[in-house]
Each structure stands twice: as C-alpha cells, then as structure tokens.
Motif scaffolding. Structure first.
Motif, PDB file in Angstrom:
ATOM      1  N   LEU A  21       0.807  -1.218   0.000  1.00  0.00           N
ATOM      2  CA  LEU A  21       0.000   0.000   0.000  1.00  0.00           C
ATOM      3  C   LEU A  21       0.841   1.269   0.000  1.00  0.00           C
ATOM      4  N   GLY A  22       2.115   1.164   0.377  1.00  0.00           N
ATOM      5  CA  GLY A  22       2.997   2.329   0.355  1.00  0.00           C
ATOM      6  C   GLY A  22       2.469   3.467   1.210  1.00  0.00           C
ATOM      7  N   GLU A  23       2.426   4.668   0.645  1.00  0.00           N
ATOM      8  CA  GLU A  23       1.976   5.847   1.385  1.00  0.00           C
ATOM      9  C   GLU A  23       0.488   5.800   1.719  1.00  0.00           C
ATOM     10  N   ALA A  24      -0.263   4.957   1.013  1.00  0.00           N
ATOM     11  CA  ALA A  24      -1.703   4.846   1.277  1.00  0.00           C
ATOM     12  C   ALA A  24      -1.990   4.013   2.531  1.00  0.00           C
ATOM     13  N   TYR A  25      -0.974   3.321   3.042  1.00  0.00           N
ATOM     14  CA  TYR A  25      -1.186   2.411   4.176  1.00  0.00           C
ATOM     15  C   TYR A  25      -1.712   3.138   5.411  1.00  0.00           C
ATOM     16  N   ASP A  26      -1.109   4.254   5.774  1.00  0.00           N
ATOM     17  CA  ASP A  26      -1.472   4.930   7.027  1.00  0.00           C
ATOM     18  C   ASP A  26      -2.943   5.332   7.026  1.00  0.00           C
ATOM     19  N   LYS A  27      -3.422   5.875   5.940  1.00  0.00           N
ATOM     20  CA  LYS A  27      -4.831   6.261   5.861  1.00  0.00           C
ATOM     21  C   LYS A  27      -5.727   5.029   5.894  1.00  0.00           C
ATOM     22  N   TRP A  28      -5.350   3.996   5.156  1.00  0.00           N
ATOM     23  CA  TRP A  28      -6.155   2.768   5.095  1.00  0.00           C
ATOM     24  C   TRP A  28      -6.287   2.116   6.460  1.00  0.00           C
ATOM     25  N   VAL A  29      -5.171   1.992   7.189  1.00  0.00           N
ATOM     26  CA  VAL A  29      -5.189   1.242   8.440  1.00  0.00           C
ATOM     27  C   VAL A  29      -5.943   1.981   9.547  1.00  0.00           C
ATOM     28  N   HIS A  30      -6.127   3.291   9.374  1.00  0.00           N
ATOM     29  CA  HIS A  30      -6.864   4.065  10.372  1.00  0.00           C
ATOM     30  C   HIS A  30      -8.318   4.324   9.963  1.00  0.00           C
ATOM     31  N   GLN A  31      -8.819   3.503   9.043  1.00  0.00           N
ATOM     32  CA  GLN A  31     -10.233   3.497   8.696  1.00  0.00           C
ATOM     33  C   GLN A  31     -10.811   2.167   9.161  1.00  0.00           C
ATOM     34  N   PRO A  32     -11.307   2.113  10.414  1.00  0.00           N
ATOM     35  CA  PRO A  32     -11.670   0.826  11.030  1.00  0.00           C
ATOM     36  C   PRO A  32     -12.850   0.128  10.378  1.00  0.00           C
ATOM     37  N   ILE A  33     -12.801  -1.195  10.430  1.00  0.00           N
ATOM     38  CA  ILE A  33     -13.908  -2.051  10.022  1.00  0.00           C
ATOM     39  C   ILE A  33     -14.502  -2.636  11.302  1.00  0.00           C
ATOM     40  N   ILE A  34     -15.742  -2.272  11.606  1.00  0.00           N
ATOM     41  CA  ILE A  34     -16.346  -2.625  12.894  1.00  0.00           C
ATOM     42  C   ILE A  34     -17.128  -3.927  12.774  1.00  0.00           C
ATOM     43  N   THR A  35     -16.405  -5.033  12.835  1.00  0.00           N
ATOM     44  CA  THR A  35     -17.045  -6.342  12.862  1.00  0.00           C
ATOM     45  C   THR A  35     -16.300  -7.209  13.880  1.00  0.00           C
ATOM     46  N   LYS A  36     -17.023  -8.170  14.469  1.00  0.00           N
ATOM     47  CA  LYS A  36     -16.389  -9.077  15.417  1.00  0.00           C
ATOM     48  C   LYS A  36     -15.595 -10.169  14.706  1.00  0.00           C
ATOM     49  N   GLU A  37     -15.852 -10.326  13.431  1.00  0.00           N
ATOM     50  CA  GLU A  37     -15.123 -11.317  12.638  1.00  0.00           C
ATOM     51  C   GLU A  37     -13.780 -10.741  12.215  1.00  0.00           C
ATOM     52  N   GLY A  38     -12.707 -11.383  12.631  1.00  0.00           N
ATOM     53  CA  GLY A  38     -11.384 -10.898  12.290  1.00  0.00           C
ATOM     54  C   GLY A  38     -10.946 -11.340  10.910  1.00  0.00           C
ATOM     55  N   PRO A  39      -9.965 -10.647  10.321  1.00  0.00           N
ATOM     56  CA  PRO A  39      -9.465 -11.021   8.999  1.00  0.00           C
ATOM     57  C   PRO A  39      -8.508 -12.208   9.094  1.00  0.00           C
ATOM     58  N   ARG A  40      -8.216 -12.806   7.986  1.00  0.00           N
ATOM     59  CA  ARG A  40      -7.171 -13.837   7.938  1.00  0.00           C
ATOM     60  C   ARG A  40      -5.836 -13.141   7.719  1.00  0.00           C
ATOM     61  N   PHE A  41      -4.835 -13.530   8.514  1.00  0.00           N
ATOM     62  CA  PHE A  41      -3.507 -12.936   8.392  1.00  0.00           C
ATOM     63  C   PHE A  41      -2.637 -13.687   7.387  1.00  0.00           C
ATOM     64  N   PHE A  42      -2.584 -15.019   7.546  1.00  0.00           N
ATOM     65  CA  PHE A  42      -1.663 -15.839   6.752  1.00  0.00           C
ATOM     66  C   PHE A  42      -2.418 -16.984   6.069  1.00  0.00           C
ATOM     67  N   ASP A  43      -1.912 -17.408   4.927  1.00  0.00           N
ATOM     68  CA  ASP A  43      -2.461 -18.598   4.267  1.00  0.00           C
ATOM     69  C   ASP A  43      -2.090 -19.859   5.042  1.00  0.00           C
ATOM     70  N   ASN A  44      -0.921 -19.862   5.658  1.00  0.00           N
ATOM     71  CA  ASN A  44      -0.466 -21.007   6.432  1.00  0.00           C
ATOM     72  C   ASN A  44      -1.280 -21.130   7.724  1.00  0.00           C
ATOM     73  N   ASP A  45      -1.884 -22.287   7.954  1.00  0.00           N
ATOM     74  CA  ASP A  45      -2.774 -22.468   9.095  1.00  0.00           C
ATOM     75  C   ASP A  45      -2.042 -22.382  10.442  1.00  0.00           C
TER      76      ASP A  45
END
Length: 239
Positions: A21-45
């Motif tokens: 994301l480069g310079e767009a990362y900071d803005k993206w990461v501070h736009q919260p997604i309000i769900t109790k379901e978390g994202p997947r971090f890694f493909d490896n289980d």
C-alpha cells in the motif's frame, strides 16, 4: 457475501498485501472495520493460529512468572516491605512503558513494504479491526520478544537484588494493561469494575483522534506529555 475494501482483498490473507500500500497504508489502516469477525492474516494455518490469543492466557502465563521473580528477590533476603515498594515502582514504570510504546512504536508512520507489514502485525491490524477479540492481547511469543530487552536494560540499571522485584512489577503492569485493553473493547461501561470514562477515552482514540490519547490504563501520561485530546476536554466540559 464477499468482503469488500477499496484497495485490498479482505477475502485473502492480509499480512503480505498491506506492505504494497505504500503511502496509502497509514490512511487505510486508520479506517476501522467494525465487525467481530477478524481477517485472515496468513495462508499457512499454523502461522494463522499463532496470531490468535484468548485474553485469559495473559494472566495465566505472566502472573506466575511475575511471582517467580518476586521469589528471587525474597531469596536475596530483601525485606517484604521493600519488595512491595519495588513491585509498585515496576507497575508505575509499566504505565510509562505502555505510553511510550503505544505512541512511538505502535503509531510509527511507515511507507515501505516491510515497514507497513511490521506495523500491521504490531498494532495496525488492531486499528483496522478493533473488535477482533482473538487479536487484541499480545501473543505470548511476541510478549517474550518485547520483555527480554526490558529485562536486559533493567539489569544494567539496577542492583541484582532489586531487579527481579521491579521486573515483576513491570510484568504485572503489562497484565493489567492487556486485560484492561481487552475489556475496554469487549465489556459494557462499568462491567467488571471498569469505568465508562476510561472506555470512552479509549474509544475516542480509535474513532475520533487516533494520534492522541495513547494511554490505555490511564490518561495520566497523555496529560504530562501533551497528548490529551483537546476536543475530548471540550466534550467533557459540555457534559
């Protein structure tokens, strides 16, 4: 239904996407997604499992370790009253450590691939998905990596008989921090003795002014170092 985001695919593992994301990362990461379901971090289980920690693992693991360090000070012949005072000093130091790390490490600005990726793993994911209950407290391995340098520094600065008790206080302060942080996100105001004011203060950091209000267990150091949100002061005066 597929999850949607403007610049990343939330249906795929996120950790190795965010670096691009480069310079767009900071803005993206501070736009919260309000769900109790978390994202997947890694493909490896296996790696994915290691990113998830239940809140009660923190006191279960680290409180006994703290008391082991207290026993070391006892074995050195330190008076119980002095040990208690040293533990309290350690807990107080933990609140300052909490503030410093949250302000200067967890909110560092990054734009490079590995900078973005590392920041996301440390704290960015928490701002993007603040209600993910299994990624709110630190995994034990990450905690260990962070406290080893603190132990080494403390050994350099304090006498051998003093170090274990102060370090025990730091550990207990950390347990207080992580458990408080969890319940600020996942309890109702006043439940389990937590004050609604502290919950409101922390939610203000997440959803209104994310570059101020770095204290979690207390707003004390924000007031000392000038990062107490001014609009929060104004809001309090109106109530």
């Amino acid at each position: 239904m597929a999850k949607k985001d403007s610049i990343v695919d939330l249906n795929k593992a996120l950790v190795f996407q965010v670096g691009h994301l480069g310079e767009a990362y900071d803005k993206w990461v501070h736009q919260p997604i309000i769900t109790k379901e978390g994202p997947r971090f890694f493909d490896n289980d296996v790696l994915e499992l290691l990113t998830k920690t239940v809140w009660w693992a923190v006191p279960l693991i680290w409180v006994p370790v703290a008391f082991w360090f207290i026993s070391k000070s006892v074995s050195f012949g330190v008076a119980y009253s002095n040990i208690a005072a040293l533990v309290v000093c350690g807990i107080a130091a933990a609140t300052l450590t909490e503030y410093i790390m949250h302000r200067f490490l967890f909110h560092i600005k990054t734009t490079s691939y590995w900078g973005n990726t590392t920041h996301y793993l440390l704290h960015g994911y928490h701002h993007k998905h603040p209600m993910d209950a299994l990624r709110l407290v630190l995994p034990p391995a990450v905690t260990l990596i962070m406290i080893i340098p603190l132990w080494i520094l403390l050994k350099l600065l304090t006498p051998e008989t003093v170090t274990p008790a102060v370090f025990a206080g730091l550990l207990l302060g950390y347990v207080k921090y992580d458990c408080t942080h969890y319940f600020l996100h996942h309890s109702k105001p006043g439940k389990l003795g937590l004050q609604s004011e502290l919950k409101t203060y922390h939610m203000n950091h997440h959803f209104r002014i994310q570059d101020m209000g770095f204290g979690v267990t207390s707003s004390f150091w924000d007031k000392v170092f000038g990062t107490y949100p001014p609009s929060y002061d104004q809001k309090k005066k109106k109530t």
